[in-house]
Write a protein that holds these residues in place. Structure first.
Motif, mmCIF file in Angstrom:
data_model
loop_
_atom_site.group_PDB
_atom_site.id
_atom_site.type_symbol
_atom_site.label_atom_id
_atom_site.label_comp_id
_atom_site.label_asym_id
_atom_site.label_seq_id
_atom_site.Cartn_x
_atom_site.Cartn_y
_atom_site.Cartn_z
ATOM 1 N N ILE A 1 1.137 4.007 2.265
ATOM 2 C CA ILE A 1 2.680 4.091 3.543
ATOM 3 C C ILE A 1 3.604 3.197 3.585
ATOM 4 C CG2 ILE A 1 2.869 4.830 5.427
ATOM 5 C CD1 ILE A 1 -0.168 5.946 5.679
ATOM 6 N N GLY A 2 2.756 2.168 3.619
ATOM 7 C CA GLY A 2 3.664 1.194 3.444
ATOM 8 C C GLY A 2 5.266 0.248 2.961
ATOM 9 N N LYS B 1 -9.315 1.646 4.866
ATOM 10 C CA LYS B 1 -8.921 3.220 5.161
ATOM 11 C C LYS B 1 -9.716 4.287 4.996
ATOM 12 C CE LYS B 1 -5.884 5.148 2.104
ATOM 13 N NZ LYS B 1 -4.476 5.888 1.340
ATOM 14 N N THR C 1 -6.419 -11.657 7.995
ATOM 15 C CA THR C 1 -7.632 -12.129 8.656
ATOM 16 C C THR C 1 -7.559 -13.924 8.368
ATOM 17 O OG1 THR C 1 -8.637 -11.963 7.114
ATOM 18 C CG2 THR C 1 -9.222 -10.104 8.581
ATOM 19 N N ASN D 1 -6.327 -3.092 -1.634
ATOM 20 C CA ASN D 1 -6.578 -1.943 -2.412
ATOM 21 C C ASN D 1 -4.694 -1.916 -2.635
ATOM 22 O OD1 ASN D 1 -7.520 1.194 -2.335
ATOM 23 N ND2 ASN D 1 -6.055 1.614 -0.748
ATOM 24 N N SER D 2 -4.311 -2.117 -3.394
ATOM 25 C CA SER D 2 -2.741 -2.359 -3.904
ATOM 26 C C SER D 2 -2.254 -3.452 -4.988
ATOM 27 C CB SER D 2 -1.922 -1.834 -2.780
ATOM 28 O OG SER D 2 -2.234 -3.337 -2.796
ATOM 29 N N GLY E 1 0.916 -1.596 0.321
ATOM 30 C CA GLY E 1 0.272 0.086 0.261
ATOM 31 C C GLY E 1 0.552 1.749 0.019
ATOM 32 N N LYS F 1 -9.508 2.186 14.906
ATOM 33 C CA LYS F 1 -8.138 2.641 14.705
ATOM 34 C C LYS F 1 -8.442 2.940 16.564
ATOM 35 C CE LYS F 1 -5.989 2.196 11.259
ATOM 36 N NZ LYS F 1 -5.280 1.659 10.998
ATOM 37 N N SER G 1 -0.093 1.551 12.971
ATOM 38 C CA SER G 1 -0.443 2.336 11.920
ATOM 39 C C SER G 1 -2.141 2.825 12.328
ATOM 40 C CB SER G 1 -1.213 1.872 10.615
ATOM 41 O OG SER G 1 0.186 1.255 10.498
ATOM 42 N N SER G 2 -1.752 3.792 13.521
ATOM 43 C CA SER G 2 -2.686 4.248 14.049
ATOM 44 C C SER G 2 -3.266 5.650 13.604
ATOM 45 C CB SER G 2 -2.850 4.425 15.693
ATOM 46 O OG SER G 2 -4.474 5.409 16.439
#
Ligand SMILES: NC(=O)c1ccc[n+]([C@@H]2O[C@H](COP(=O)([O-])OP(=O)(O)OC[C@H]3O[C@@H](n4cnc5c(N)ncnc54)[C@H](O)[C@@H]3O)[C@@H](O)[C@H]2O)c1
Length: 329
Positions: A12-13, A84, A60, A35-36, A10, A152, A122-123
């Motif tokens: 930020i990742g 997100k 999950t 989403n990527s 993703g 979050k 990641s909050s």
């Protein structure tokens, strides 16, 4: 360190993977690509010249996550994987609670089983709710305005309880403000599905002519020009914040804001984008968006004093890099 990065394909990742690799760490990415795109992994390899081990796995799915842990000896986990979109979380709350809570619980359970004791989460600044800015880590959290923000806040509580119950475990909660910008190569950046939910990809898509006009949600907030104020941070500064956070982990729980401490309004951001890139961004003012607050910016002092980390890049750098990435698409 040998670091597992969930959600590493993703936005930020992927930038964090680059920073981690450039700091000498080895990364393994787990992402279900909801989403990527898998090409992002190739781009990380292209930028860094290093191999990234990638698993297309849903976090999950406990047995799958367990299988990967059994093959590697991770020193730390950075858990980005999650849904997100604030707006989508309002229309699909169960998907958000299921994915974000269960994914976090599964990764924690498996990390405990395999004795991986460093966990970075990641909050988001959304956990502060409608507190008054600047947001400080010690503030009492107020209800988030949407299910995304609640996931979050709930994940933070789950992690706080886990660390309390397991001595020798380290958890760092990173509360991000508004990441924008892209890697200077223009190879990786934010790649939203459909109509962007975040402001910067919306601006770049309007500038490119993919969308007709930018919608600015409200100009009657109690701010200098009436539009919402946010703390925009260059995604590479944010990525470097993760490197420092994972390298300086201490036993127990730590919480840090990752922001610049400076607020910029929507109109200011549009104006700087137009000026730096020499391109017009047509916009219209529409109604306020439910759940948006007037101002949100960080007190960034704790990360600086305890981690020695400070955001360095300016809004001009951010708009230049975002536009370069969009032009490369
Ligand atoms: N971008 C922001 O403005 C912002 C602000 C604060 C917090 N965050 C949080 O930071 C994290 C990363 O955000 P981002 O902007 O890079 O989002 P992103 O959507 O670009 O990245 C998240 C990645 O997680 C993956 N993912 C989602 N659910 C998964 C699952 N069940 N199993 C495996 N992979 C899964 C997606 O495919 C995606 O690649 C998210 O947890 C997000 O909530 C983002």
């Amino acid at each position: 360190m040998n670091i597992l990065v969930t959600g590493g394909a993703g936005y930020i990742g992927s930038h964090t993977c680059v920073s981690l690799i450039e700091s000498g760490h080895t990364v393994t990415v787990m992402d279900n690509l909801c989403n990527s795109k898998v090409e992002t992994i190739d781009k990380i390899e292209l930028i860094t010249g290093k191999k990234v081990t990638f698993y297309n796995i849903d976090v999950t799915n406990e047995s799958e996550v367990d299988r990967i842990f059994s093959k590697h000896d991770f020193d730390a986990i950075i858990h980005f994987a999650g849904l997100k979109s604030v707006g989508e979380s309002v229309s699909k709350p169960l998907d958000y609670y299921y994915n974000n809570l269960l994914g976090t619980i599964v990764v924690c359970r498996v990390s405990l089983k395999y004795g991986v004791k460093r966990f970075v989460f990641s909050s988001s600044a959304t956990v502060y709710g409608d507190n008054e800015s600047p947001f400080v880590e010690t503030m009492k959290l107020l209800p988030a305005a949407n299910p995304y923000g609640e996931t979050k806040a709930m994940c933070e509580r789950i992690l706080m309880d886990m660390v309390k119950a397991n001595s020798g475990y380290s958890v760092t909660l990173l509360r991000y403000f508004n990441p924008i910008g892209a890697h200077e190569s223009g190879l990786i950046g934010e790649l939203p599905n459909g109509i962007p939910n975040n402001l910067m990809p919306y601006i770049t898509q309007v500038a490119k002519g993919k969308l007709e006009k930018l919608k600015i949600f409200g100009n009657d907030y109690p701010t200098a020009d009436g539009t919402g104020v946010r703390d925009y941070i260059h995604v590479m500064d944010l990525a470097e914040g993760h490197v420092v956070a994972v390298e300086k982990m201490k036993d127990g729980l730590q919480i840090y804001n990752l922001g610049t401490g400076k607020g910029t309004s929507v109109l200011q951001l549009v104006n700087v984008f137009e000026e730096v890139n020499g391109i017009r961004v047509p916009y219209e003012i529409t109604d306020r968006r439910p759940g948006d607050i007037a101002e949100c910016y960080a007190d960034a002092g704790k990360a600086e004093s305890e981690l020695g980390w400070k955001a360095r890049q300016t809004i001009r750098d951010m708009v230049r890099d975002s536009w370069r990435f969009e032009q490369n698409l």
